[in-house]
Design an enzyme around this catalytic site. Structure first.
Site, PDB file in Angstrom:
ATOM      1  N   GLY A  36      31.575  35.048  45.536  1.00 40.34           N
ATOM      2  CA  GLY A  36      32.768  34.205  45.561  1.00 40.34           C
ATOM      3  C   GLY A  36      32.702  32.967  44.688  1.00 40.34           C
ATOM      4  O   GLY A  36      33.415  31.996  44.935  1.00 40.34           O
TER       5      GLY A  36
ATOM      6  N   ASN B  51      43.405  39.428  37.450  1.00 40.09           N
ATOM      7  CA  ASN B  51      42.027  39.815  37.752  1.00 40.09           C
ATOM      8  C   ASN B  51      41.111  39.267  36.664  1.00 40.09           C
ATOM      9  O   ASN B  51      41.536  39.096  35.524  1.00 40.09           O
ATOM     10  CB  ASN B  51      41.945  41.344  37.759  1.00 40.09           C
ATOM     11  CG  ASN B  51      40.545  41.853  38.037  1.00 40.09           C
ATOM     12  OD1 ASN B  51      39.869  41.393  38.960  1.00 40.09           O
ATOM     13  ND2 ASN B  51      40.081  42.805  37.232  1.00 40.09           N
TER      14      ASN B  51
ATOM     15  N   ASP C 227      41.296  48.045  35.589  1.00 38.61           N
ATOM     16  CA  ASP C 227      40.904  47.140  34.499  1.00 38.61           C
ATOM     17  C   ASP C 227      41.833  47.246  33.288  1.00 38.61           C
ATOM     18  O   ASP C 227      41.411  47.072  32.138  1.00 38.61           O
ATOM     19  CB  ASP C 227      39.441  47.371  34.084  1.00 38.61           C
ATOM     20  CG  ASP C 227      38.481  47.094  35.227  1.00 38.61           C
ATOM     21  OD1 ASP C 227      38.808  46.259  36.080  1.00 38.61           O
ATOM     22  OD2 ASP C 227      37.406  47.713  35.260  1.00 38.61           O
TER      23      ASP C 227
ATOM     24  N   SER D  72      37.347  38.690  30.519  1.00 38.15           N
ATOM     25  CA  SER D  72      38.798  38.721  30.317  1.00 38.15           C
ATOM     26  C   SER D  72      39.494  38.438  31.641  1.00 38.15           C
ATOM     27  O   SER D  72      39.098  38.971  32.675  1.00 38.15           O
ATOM     28  CB  SER D  72      39.255  40.112  29.853  1.00 38.15           C
ATOM     29  OG  SER D  72      38.484  40.584  28.780  1.00 38.15           O
TER      30      SER D  72
ATOM     31  N   LEU E 153      42.826  48.812  44.084  1.00 35.95           N
ATOM     32  CA  LEU E 153      44.113  48.676  44.771  1.00 35.95           C
ATOM     33  C   LEU E 153      45.031  49.808  44.325  1.00 35.95           C
ATOM     34  O   LEU E 153      44.968  50.253  43.182  1.00 35.95           O
ATOM     35  CB  LEU E 153      44.719  47.309  44.443  1.00 35.95           C
ATOM     36  CG  LEU E 153      43.913  46.126  45.000  1.00 35.95           C
ATOM     37  CD1 LEU E 153      44.339  44.816  44.365  1.00 35.95           C
ATOM     38  CD2 LEU E 153      44.044  46.065  46.524  1.00 35.95           C
TER      39      LEU E 153
ATOM     40  N   ASN F 172      33.681  32.595  41.529  1.00 34.81           N
ATOM     41  CA  ASN F 172      34.956  32.395  40.822  1.00 34.81           C
ATOM     42  C   ASN F 172      36.028  31.888  41.790  1.00 34.81           C
ATOM     43  O   ASN F 172      36.857  31.054  41.418  1.00 34.81           O
ATOM     44  CB  ASN F 172      35.421  33.692  40.152  1.00 34.81           C
ATOM     45  CG  ASN F 172      34.779  33.907  38.802  1.00 34.81           C
ATOM     46  OD1 ASN F 172      35.107  33.219  37.831  1.00 34.81           O
ATOM     47  ND2 ASN F 172      33.852  34.858  38.721  1.00 34.81           N
TER      48      ASN F 172
ATOM     49  N   HIS G 133      37.532  40.178  34.709  1.00 36.41           N
ATOM     50  CA  HIS G 133      36.610  41.301  34.480  1.00 36.41           C
ATOM     51  C   HIS G 133      35.545  40.861  33.477  1.00 36.41           C
ATOM     52  O   HIS G 133      35.873  40.238  32.461  1.00 36.41           O
ATOM     53  CB  HIS G 133      37.375  42.520  33.948  1.00 36.41           C
ATOM     54  CG  HIS G 133      36.494  43.704  33.792  1.00 36.41           C
ATOM     55  ND1 HIS G 133      36.028  44.436  34.865  1.00 36.41           N
ATOM     56  CD2 HIS G 133      35.958  44.277  32.690  1.00 36.41           C
ATOM     57  CE1 HIS G 133      35.248  45.401  34.428  1.00 36.41           C
ATOM     58  NE2 HIS G 133      35.191  45.342  33.105  1.00 36.41           N
TER      59      HIS G 133
ATOM     60  N   GLU H 177      33.409  32.638  32.549  1.00 32.67           N
ATOM     61  CA  GLU H 177      34.409  33.031  33.556  1.00 32.67           C
ATOM     62  C   GLU H 177      34.981  31.787  34.236  1.00 32.67           C
ATOM     63  O   GLU H 177      36.179  31.707  34.501  1.00 32.67           O
ATOM     64  CB  GLU H 177      33.785  33.961  34.603  1.00 32.67           C
ATOM     65  CG  GLU H 177      33.350  35.296  34.027  1.00 32.67           C
ATOM     66  CD  GLU H 177      32.890  36.296  35.090  1.00 32.67           C
ATOM     67  OE1 GLU H 177      33.437  36.296  36.207  1.00 32.67           O
ATOM     68  OE2 GLU H 177      31.975  37.090  34.792  1.00 32.67           O
TER      69      GLU H 177
END
Ligand code: GAR
Length: 198
Positions: free
Chosen positions: A15, A110, A148, A139, A96, A17, A112, A177
């Site tokens: 967690g 998202n 993705d 990204s 998902l 990010n 990645h 990130e």
């Protein structure tokens, strides 16, 4: 003044990010508000941060559901209760369904750990090294039904060094990130013309 966009963050493990996003969204200059964290793993490390910071965290164990649709219905309820307008997946290691992703079109993003469209899927750092690639990165992208996939919002690049291991490379990418996600969320919030519509 317009109301801040109500943001939820999905995570599955460490967690970090999610924490970066919580800190970013706490700044008065940012037009979003962190209203909910959701994890699918009861043992996720990130839960400790939520407890310490008083961030509401819904633990929705996917193993408690027979179907993906059932799991996602529980997530949707939690999101509805908090009137969430934007979802950020941050190390959320659960696919998902197209139904869910389509419902949240352009309101679910998202991060990645690769320079998409290169290296979709898992173990990106090891695969980059195995290929002898010279460059790697991360990204942030709008989520689409395919894994993705979806328009890239922000990308950050790092060099791959000769003595890199998957761990050293992952650490270099992770630093980026933490820069990329806040940048991306600012862009997405700006682009959400009417967050109440979906
Ligand atoms: C991050 O490196 C993120 O990019 C990656 O998982 C890590 C989560 O770390 N996500 C994916 O691989 C998604 N396909 P964190 O829990 O400390 O943010």
């Amino acid at each position: 003044m317009t109301q801040p966009v109500r943001v939820a963050v999905l995570f599955s493990g460490r967690g970090s990010n999610m924490q970066t996003l919580a800190q970013h969204l706490a700044k008065p200059s940012v037009a979003g508000e962190f209203v909910l964290a959701i994890t699918n793993r009861p043992a996720a490390k990130g839960i400790e941060f939520c407890q310490a910071q008083n961030v509401p965290c819904a633990v929705i164990d996917h193993k408690a559901f027979d179907t993906r649709a059932g799991f996602e219905a529980a997530m949707q309820n939690a999101l509805d209760e908090e009137e969430v307008e934007l979802i950020c997946a941050a190390g959320f290691m659960r696919l998902l369904t197209p139904d869910f992703v389509t419902r949240w079109h352009d309101r679910i993003i998202n991060i990645h750990p690769s320079l998409l469209p290169a290296y979709k899927g898992l173990d990106t750092h090891a695969r980059v090294l195995a290929d002898g690639a010279k460059e790697h990165g991360c990204s942030v992208h709008y989520m689409r039904a395919e894994m993705d996939d979806g328009p890239v919002i922000v990308q950050k690049r790092v060099p791959v060094k000769a003595d890199d291991t998957p761990q050293t490379l992952a650490a270099r990418v992770l630093k980026q990130e933490y820069i990329a996600y806040p940048e991306a969320i600012d862009i997405v919030i700006k682009n959400l013309k009417n967050p109440k519509l979906r």
